[in-house]
Design an enzyme around this catalytic site. Structure first.
Site, short mmCIF file in Angstrom:
data_model
loop_
_atom_site.label_atom_id
_atom_site.label_comp_id
_atom_site.label_asym_id
_atom_site.label_seq_id
_atom_site.Cartn_x
_atom_site.Cartn_y
_atom_site.Cartn_z
N ASP A 284 5.44 -6.04 -6.73
CA ASP A 284 5.53 -7.45 -6.34
C ASP A 284 4.72 -8.36 -7.24
O ASP A 284 4.67 -9.57 -7.02
CB ASP A 284 5.06 -7.63 -4.89
N ASP B 3 5.02 0.46 -5.74
CA ASP B 3 3.78 -0.18 -5.33
C ASP B 3 3.77 -0.26 -3.80
O ASP B 3 4.81 -0.14 -3.15
CB ASP B 3 3.69 -1.57 -5.96
N ASP C 75 1.13 -2.48 -1.43
CA ASP C 75 0.84 -3.80 -0.87
C ASP C 75 1.83 -4.83 -1.40
O ASP C 75 1.96 -5.01 -2.61
CB ASP C 75 -0.58 -4.24 -1.25
#
Length: 256
Positions: A208, A12, A14
């Site tokens: 996250d 991922d 961001d």
């Protein structure tokens, strides 16, 4: 070392590699270390606003090298899925990345009042009430509702969050009473497309967010690593219905 057990790493962006314009500590060095071990990478984002070229450029600006062929966005997954279903005309709430992906897939973007086959929604920082009203009418008149992703928030560079595509989608679903089909994480299409970009093998999903990255890995039957540099916390991970395989302070934890 965690990295030794996997062939492909689906990363991922961001909250994992950067926040806004700032790199996350240890992320650039960790990406290069994975490459030096011969690991294959895919950069996977639910953010539909950027084109793959823009993703590569932004990663370069925070010290992370990526090739175009390694980038999978929810916009690309959405466009490919709609093309494969024969969709030819769509109205769109979304930014450049989603619009470019759709047109590149041969899908004509038309106004909401032009009887589109599909109403496609992504993250859009310029959305207005009129946009939502017109999209609602298009869906009520028969356009099928699709969304690139349904992340309710977006990690802002100051540690706070902004409304994401899911916040916009919630308004449209509430207004119409119709639920969208979503292509981004935690749904399988984007992760399978990312693994194909990484060349197959045994994948580790790294993210996250519990509700997108970890749940997405669980839906695919794959392992997941949650890094604590973005949205979800260790306490939330311990209480989650789908617990991550690993909980790491940052990306460098893959190399220990």
């Amino acid at each position: 070392m965690i990295a030794e057990g996997y062939d492909a790493f689906l990363l991922d962006l961001d909250g994992v590699l950067y926040r806004g314009d700032s790199p996350i500590s240890e992320a650039p060095a960790s990406v290069e270390a994975l490459r030096s071990l011969g690991k294959r990478l895919a950069f996977v984002t639910n953010n539909s606003s950027r084109s793959p070229d823009a993703v590569v450029a932004h990663l370069a600006s925070v010290g992370v090298h990526a090739d175009l062929a390694e980038v999978e966005t929810s916009a690309l997954t959405t466009a490919a899925s709609l093309r494969d279903r024969g969709v030819r005309r769509a109205a769109v709430i979304g930014e450049e990345g989603l619009r470019t992906a759709l047109t590149s897939a041969g899908i004509e973007i038309v106004p909401s009042d032009a009887r589109p086959e599909a109403m496609v929604l992504g993250w859009d920082r310029t959305v207005t009430y009129d946009d939502l009203r017109d999209a609602s009418l298009a869906v009520q008149r028969g356009a099928t509702l699709f969304a690139s992703n349904d992340d309710v928030s977006y990690p802002a560079p100051d540690g706070y969050t902004w409304p994401g595509a899911g916040a916009i989608l919630a308004a449209l679903e509430t207004a119409t009473g119709i639920q969208a089909e979503v292509f981004g994480k935690p749904n399988p299409p984007i992760l399978h497309a990312a693994l194909e970009r990484a060349g197959g093998g045994r994948p580790l999903v790294v993210g996250d967010r519990l509700e997108t990255d970890v749940d997405g890995a669980a839906n695919a039957g794959w392992d997941a690593a949650l890094v604590l540099t973005g949205i979800s916390t260790r306490a939330e991970a311990e209480a989650a219905s789908h617990r991550p395989t690993y909980v790491l302070d940052d990306l460098s934890g893959l190399l220990t």
